[in-house]
Design a protein around this motif. Structure first.
Motif, mmCIF file in Angstrom:
data_model
loop_
_atom_site.group_PDB
_atom_site.id
_atom_site.type_symbol
_atom_site.label_atom_id
_atom_site.label_comp_id
_atom_site.label_asym_id
_atom_site.label_seq_id
_atom_site.Cartn_x
_atom_site.Cartn_y
_atom_site.Cartn_z
ATOM 1 N N LEU A 46 0.864 -1.170 0.000
ATOM 2 C CA LEU A 46 0.000 0.000 0.000
ATOM 3 C C LEU A 46 0.906 1.227 0.000
ATOM 4 O O LEU A 46 1.714 1.404 0.921
ATOM 5 C CB LEU A 46 -0.915 0.019 1.220
ATOM 6 N N GLY A 47 0.784 2.092 -1.025
ATOM 7 C CA GLY A 47 1.669 3.231 -1.133
ATOM 8 C C GLY A 47 3.121 2.784 -1.143
ATOM 9 O O GLY A 47 3.491 1.833 -1.848
ATOM 10 N N ASN A 48 3.936 3.453 -0.320
ATOM 11 C CA ASN A 48 5.340 3.060 -0.191
ATOM 12 C C ASN A 48 5.555 2.102 0.971
ATOM 13 O O ASN A 48 6.704 1.909 1.405
ATOM 14 C CB ASN A 48 6.212 4.301 0.017
ATOM 15 N N GLY A 49 4.478 1.530 1.473
ATOM 16 C CA GLY A 49 4.582 0.616 2.607
ATOM 17 C C GLY A 49 3.669 -0.571 2.447
ATOM 18 O O GLY A 49 3.457 -1.073 1.340
ATOM 19 N N THR A 50 3.116 -1.015 3.566
ATOM 20 C CA THR A 50 2.280 -2.214 3.570
ATOM 21 C C THR A 50 1.092 -2.036 4.504
ATOM 22 O O THR A 50 1.085 -1.161 5.370
ATOM 23 C CB THR A 50 3.075 -3.445 4.042
ATOM 24 N N ALA A 51 0.116 -2.889 4.300
ATOM 25 C CA ALA A 51 -1.032 -2.995 5.200
ATOM 26 C C ALA A 51 -1.188 -4.449 5.588
ATOM 27 O O ALA A 51 -0.965 -5.346 4.762
ATOM 28 C CB ALA A 51 -2.297 -2.483 4.523
ATOM 29 N N LYS A 52 -1.581 -4.696 6.824
ATOM 30 C CA LYS A 52 -1.842 -6.063 7.258
ATOM 31 C C LYS A 52 -2.852 -6.034 8.391
ATOM 32 O O LYS A 52 -2.937 -5.082 9.165
ATOM 33 C CB LYS A 52 -0.568 -6.777 7.702
ATOM 34 N N THR A 53 -3.625 -7.101 8.481
ATOM 35 C CA THR A 53 -4.574 -7.256 9.577
ATOM 36 C C THR A 53 -3.888 -7.937 10.751
ATOM 37 O O THR A 53 -2.805 -8.514 10.626
ATOM 38 C CB THR A 53 -5.777 -8.096 9.142
ATOM 39 N N TYR A 54 -4.564 -7.861 11.900
ATOM 40 C CA TYR A 54 -4.058 -8.573 13.072
ATOM 41 C C TYR A 54 -5.215 -8.888 14.013
ATOM 42 O O TYR A 54 -6.302 -8.306 13.910
ATOM 43 C CB TYR A 54 -2.982 -7.757 13.804
ATOM 44 N N ALA A 55 -4.967 -9.809 14.913
ATOM 45 C CA ALA A 55 -5.910 -10.146 15.978
ATOM 46 C C ALA A 55 -5.128 -10.332 17.264
ATOM 47 O O ALA A 55 -4.008 -10.854 17.255
ATOM 48 C CB ALA A 55 -6.684 -11.419 15.645
ATOM 49 N N VAL A 56 -5.714 -9.887 18.366
ATOM 50 C CA VAL A 56 -5.120 -10.062 19.691
ATOM 51 C C VAL A 56 -5.985 -11.033 20.482
ATOM 52 O O VAL A 56 -7.213 -10.872 20.550
ATOM 53 C CB VAL A 56 -5.012 -8.719 20.447
ATOM 54 N N LEU A 57 -5.347 -12.048 21.060
ATOM 55 C CA LEU A 57 -6.033 -13.006 21.924
ATOM 56 C C LEU A 57 -5.551 -12.834 23.354
ATOM 57 O O LEU A 57 -4.378 -12.550 23.595
ATOM 58 C CB LEU A 57 -5.747 -14.454 21.479
ATOM 59 N N ASP A 58 -6.470 -13.023 24.312
ATOM 60 C CA ASP A 58 -6.065 -12.981 25.719
ATOM 61 C C ASP A 58 -5.466 -14.323 26.121
ATOM 62 O O ASP A 58 -5.315 -15.237 25.295
ATOM 63 C CB ASP A 58 -7.244 -12.580 26.614
ATOM 64 N N GLY A 59 -5.113 -14.452 27.396
ATOM 65 C CA GLY A 59 -4.457 -15.666 27.866
ATOM 66 C C GLY A 59 -5.296 -16.911 27.763
ATOM 67 O O GLY A 59 -4.767 -18.034 27.804
ATOM 68 N N SER A 60 -6.604 -16.754 27.613
ATOM 69 C CA SER A 60 -7.496 -17.905 27.439
ATOM 70 C C SER A 60 -7.765 -18.208 25.973
ATOM 71 O O SER A 60 -8.553 -19.100 25.659
ATOM 72 C CB SER A 60 -8.826 -17.642 28.156
ATOM 73 N N GLY A 61 -7.123 -17.455 25.070
ATOM 74 C CA GLY A 61 -7.319 -17.690 23.646
ATOM 75 C C GLY A 61 -8.544 -17.020 23.063
ATOM 76 O O GLY A 61 -8.938 -17.324 21.933
#
Length: 273
Positions: A46-61
């Motif tokens: 994207l442009g001169n860089g990148t785009a990416k998705t992410y997800a955060v999980l807690d200690g229980s998943g």
């Protein structure tokens, strides 16, 4: 308000369809039961860089946050006219599977879009879609049930409170190919052409009787100021399917990487009713 407020240029619609077929990625890695952490989808240019998705999980998943990261260079070198490079279809990582969301559609609008007096600034649309890419691709005027599916709105209790089809036309008249029907906050008195100072806003959307997306719209100029924003989302009274849904919306900069982050947070399990 103008009923054509959300009609994008046909080039952008075509770009969305092309991106769906060419640019989609698969979620990276698999979560171990009971494990936490941050997990990423594959990067896309994207442009001169990148785009990416992410997800955060807690200690229980369990998921607590999903979002997009734009690397610092992603805000530069962007197309100055609507091109396929300005639209990405980004799968969420596998670790987001317990959420209500399937993928994110990113649209770069170098000239803004209708209505220009409100949303004419160069900006990004981030559609966090709750239906799969095939469903999104199928939202086309050539489909025999296009108008009926657009006008088939969910029960009011299934969409965030206060959100509605803007005045100026039916849902079918305002439907956007490759996206759906956009809803605006009918209680937002600031949305006045000529005086509205657009930096960021939350739009929601529907298709064929379902609540289908949450859409942060954010201007490039505002992102360049490296803002920090956390605000509660307006929520539905009820939900159409089981899953984790967000309660808050965040825009921030990661001090370590310089990434611009746009996220839905406060993921909470909801039961269909």
């Amino acid at each position: 308000m103008d009923g054509r407020r959300f009609l994008r240029r046909m080039g952008l619609v075509a770009a969305a369809c092309t991106a769906a077929a060419v640019l989609s990625g698969c979620g990276g890695g698999t979560a171990q039961a009971g494990s936490g952490g941050t997990f990423f989808g594959p990067s896309q240019p994207l442009g001169n860089g990148t785009a990416k998705t992410y997800a955060v999980l807690d200690g229980s998943g369990n998921p607590t946050e999903i979002g997009l990261r734009l690397s610092p260079g992603a805000l530069d070198g962007l197309p100055t006219t609507t091109t396929p490079a300005g639209t990405l279809m980004l799968d969420l990582p596998d670790q987001a599977s317990a959420t209500a969301f399937d993928h994110v559609m990113l649209n770069w609008n170098p000239q803004g879009h209708d209505p220009v007096p409100l949303f004419g600034k160069p900006h990004f649309d981030f559609h966090f879609d709750m239906v799969d890419m095939a469903t999104i691709e199928g939202i086309q005027p050539t489909a025999p049930d296009y108008a009926a599916a657009a006008d088939r709105l969910p029960e009011a209790r299934y969409v965030p409170q206060g959100y509605a089809v803007p005045p100026g036309g039916t849902a079918a008249q305002q439907a956007v190919p490759g996206m759906g029907v956009h809803l605006v906050d009918s209680t937002d008195s600031s949305l006045v052409p000529g005086s509205y100072d657009f930096t960021q806003i939350i739009i929601n959307g529907t298709w064929d009787g379902r609540y289908t997306f949450v859409e942060p719209m954010v201007t490039r100029d505002w992102l360049l100021t490296k803002p920090t924003l956390e605000q509660p989302l307006k929520l539905p009274e009820a939900y159409q399917k089981n899953g984790y849904y967000p309660t808050d919306y965040v825009v921030r900069v990661d001090d370590r990487t310089g990434d611009h982050v746009v996220a839905l947070t406060g993921m909470t399990m909801r039961q269909a009713s």
